[in-house]
Design an enzyme around this catalytic site. Structure first.
Site, PDB file in Angstrom:
ATOM      1  N   ASN A  54       0.796  -1.131   0.002  1.00 33.19           N
ATOM      2  CA  ASN A  54      -0.068   0.039  -0.201  1.00 33.19           C
ATOM      3  C   ASN A  54       0.785   1.114  -0.074  1.00 33.19           C
ATOM      4  O   ASN A  54       1.454   1.677   0.866  1.00 33.19           O
ATOM      5  CB  ASN A  54      -0.801  -0.082   1.420  1.00 33.19           C
ATOM      6  N   ARG A  96      -2.446  -1.895  -3.590  1.00 35.27           N
ATOM      7  CA  ARG A  96      -3.570  -1.206  -3.413  1.00 35.27           C
ATOM      8  C   ARG A  96      -3.547  -0.077  -4.495  1.00 35.27           C
ATOM      9  O   ARG A  96      -2.487   0.717  -4.351  1.00 35.27           O
ATOM     10  CB  ARG A  96      -3.759  -0.569  -2.069  1.00 35.27           C
ATOM     11  N   HIS A 156     -12.852   3.192  -0.838  1.00 36.89           N
ATOM     12  CA  HIS A 156     -12.836   2.155   0.363  1.00 36.89           C
ATOM     13  C   HIS A 156     -13.363   0.664  -0.356  1.00 36.89           C
ATOM     14  O   HIS A 156     -14.267  -0.168   0.548  1.00 36.89           O
ATOM     15  CB  HIS A 156     -13.540   2.435   1.670  1.00 36.89           C
ATOM     16  N   ARG A 211     -11.804  16.161   6.614  1.00 44.53           N
ATOM     17  CA  ARG A 211     -12.496  16.676   5.413  1.00 44.53           C
ATOM     18  C   ARG A 211     -13.846  16.840   5.678  1.00 44.53           C
ATOM     19  O   ARG A 211     -14.692  16.305   6.565  1.00 44.53           O
ATOM     20  CB  ARG A 211     -12.565  15.430   4.329  1.00 44.53           C
ATOM     21  N   GLU A 258      -8.262  -4.865   4.755  1.00 41.45           N
ATOM     22  CA  GLU A 258      -7.911  -4.511   3.418  1.00 41.45           C
ATOM     23  C   GLU A 258      -6.657  -5.195   2.930  1.00 41.45           C
ATOM     24  O   GLU A 258      -6.740  -5.867   1.722  1.00 41.45           O
ATOM     25  CB  GLU A 258      -7.879  -3.018   3.038  1.00 41.45           C
TER      26      GLU A 258
END
Ligand code: ADP
Length: 415
Positions: free
Chosen positions: A24, A107, A196, A257, A400
């Site tokens: 990743n 990823r 996601h 965010r 993940e």
């Protein structure tokens, strides 16, 4: 482009033993995890922080111990060289030779419209990742650099790209189009992509197993709540809507965010002299829980501050929870029948108080939290609803990296 059938459609047979290395790669960090498949054993886990600085920190953990290296790591090639030396370390490494690694999984944040599933890397796929650099300028370039470094380091073994957007390819046009003139979609590719995806898919499949149902026989609302947060509506096992859009800025309130806001705010501030860069920084880095509270992007800090009487912290938590509740309500309407609501991600898995805050007063909709079960499920999978709750509520820790390792294994194992 070479196309392999999806992992789900492959015939099952004798399964080969493989070591799969998952990467990743971010703009200043490289994370990796080495799995023994199909047993799903973690043989090594580590990463490098602050790649590109004179003060980078590389670390790895194996069952033989931990290593840490604090030194200048100027770029990705230097970072991969350090990873190689740590993996091959005679005392604490996990490998005797790099030849033991059978495949790498990567990823990749943005797959644009081209990639609806994990894919083997070839020249066309690399071009496809490059083609959407503009849509994910902070993520796709380092993702691709990571793929190229892994190819260089491991030679001729399969490299599999696993896209955060892929699971959301099933979203229908009604949900993925914005109400802009068609040319903005056709020429500029402006549409909802969603992110996601590896996590939403992973917890959806796990929940189907826990419900004893086929993966395509479940209607779910999956809430991935971490520093970045998104929610997905899953119908018959397929994503049909999600809160993140063209970019990961839309939707829920996040650590820093803003999530959804009136686009008019942007013009208003622009006319007041804020530049595009100022607005980008404001909405991505200075808003959300951090902006609302003025103090922290971490729900743990905010919960202790709120407990001590900090009203801004309390308001930030309330707004965070309220936005999620609103989305759950809208996805109930989209799905009509919902088997379960799932909580995952750092907040969703661990924060029982936040789960209770989100689902408070939804009993008329058939959603009732069992507070004892909720408190008992911190970081562990299980059901947290009362016996009379019509809709089940699950906590499901996401993984993940394992999702990437599984796809990589399935796509490279020829049995
Ligand atoms: P990312 O989006 O960066 O992958 P994570 O899914 O790891 O983020 O979630 C990070 C967030 O999870 C932290 O900012 C914190 O708010 C929250 N979190 C982590 N552990 C806990 C915990 N034990 N209790 C409450 N919140 C937690």
């Amino acid at each position: 482009m070479l196309f392999l059938p999806s992992p789900q459609s492959r015939p099952k047979g004798k399964r080969a033993l493989m070591k799969v290395l998952v990467f990743n790669c971010g703009s200043s960090s490289i994370k990796f995890k080495l799995f023994q498949m199909p047993e799903e054993l973690v043989l090594a886990e580590g990463g490098i922080q602050r790649v590109g600085s004179t003060d980078a920190l590389a670390s790895v953990k194996t069952d033989k111990g931990e290593q840490e290296i604090n030194q200048a790591i100027e770029d990705y090639p230097a970072g991969f060289a350090v990873i190689k030396s740590m993996l091959l370390d005679p005392d604490k490494g996990a490998l005797v030779s790099l030849d033991e690694v059978n495949a790498c999984g990567h990823r990749v944040v943005h797959g644009g419209e081209a990639f609806g599933g994990s894919m083997p890397v070839d020249a066309e796929l690399e071009q496809g990742i490059e083609a959407v650099f503009e849509l994910a300028p902070l993520h796709n370039p380092p993702n691709l650099t990571g793929i190229r470094e892994a190819k260089h380091m491991f030679g001729d073994i399969p490299q599999i790209a696993c896209f955060d957007t892929a699971f959301h390819h099933s979203i229908p046009e009604t949900a993925y189009r914005y109400a802009l003139p068609e040319s903005f979609y056709k020429e500029h590719h402006i549409r909802r992509y969603g992110f996601h995806g590896m996590s939403h898919q992973f917890v959806a499949r796990r929940t189907a197993e826990m419900l004893g149902k086929h993966k395509y026989d479940v209607n779910l609302i999956t809430c991935h709540l971490g520093n970045g947060s998104s929610i997905a509506a899953i119908k018959d096992g397929h994503s049909v809507d999600t809160s993140m859009g063209l970019t990961p800025l839309e939707g829920l309130v996040m650590g820093s965010r803003s999530g959804d806001l009136d686009p008019g705010i942007i013009f208003y501030l622009h006319r007041k002299g804020y530049s595009t860069e100022d607005l980008d920084t404001l909405l991505n880095k200075k808003s959300g829980l951090l902006g609302l509270s003025g103090t922290s992007n971490d729900v743990r800090d905010l919960e202790s501050k709120a407990e001590a009487g900090d009203q801004r912290a309390e308001l930030a938590l309330d707004i965070f929870a309220y936005r999620i509740k609103k989305y759950i309500g809208s996805y109930l309407a989209v799905l009509n029948r919902v088997d379960a609501i799932i909580f995952t991600g750092g907040i969703g898995e661990n924060d029982s108080a936040m789960r209770a805050r989100i689902l408070a007063e939804m009993d008329q909709l058939g959603i009732i939290v069992d507070h004892q079960k909720n408190a008992d499920h911190v970081g562990i999978a299980g059901e947290i609803q009362t016996a009379d709750s019509k809709i089940k509520i699950f906590v499901v820790p996401t993984n993940e990296e394992l999702a990437i390792a599984r796809d990589t294994y399935a796509m490279t194992n020829n049995n």
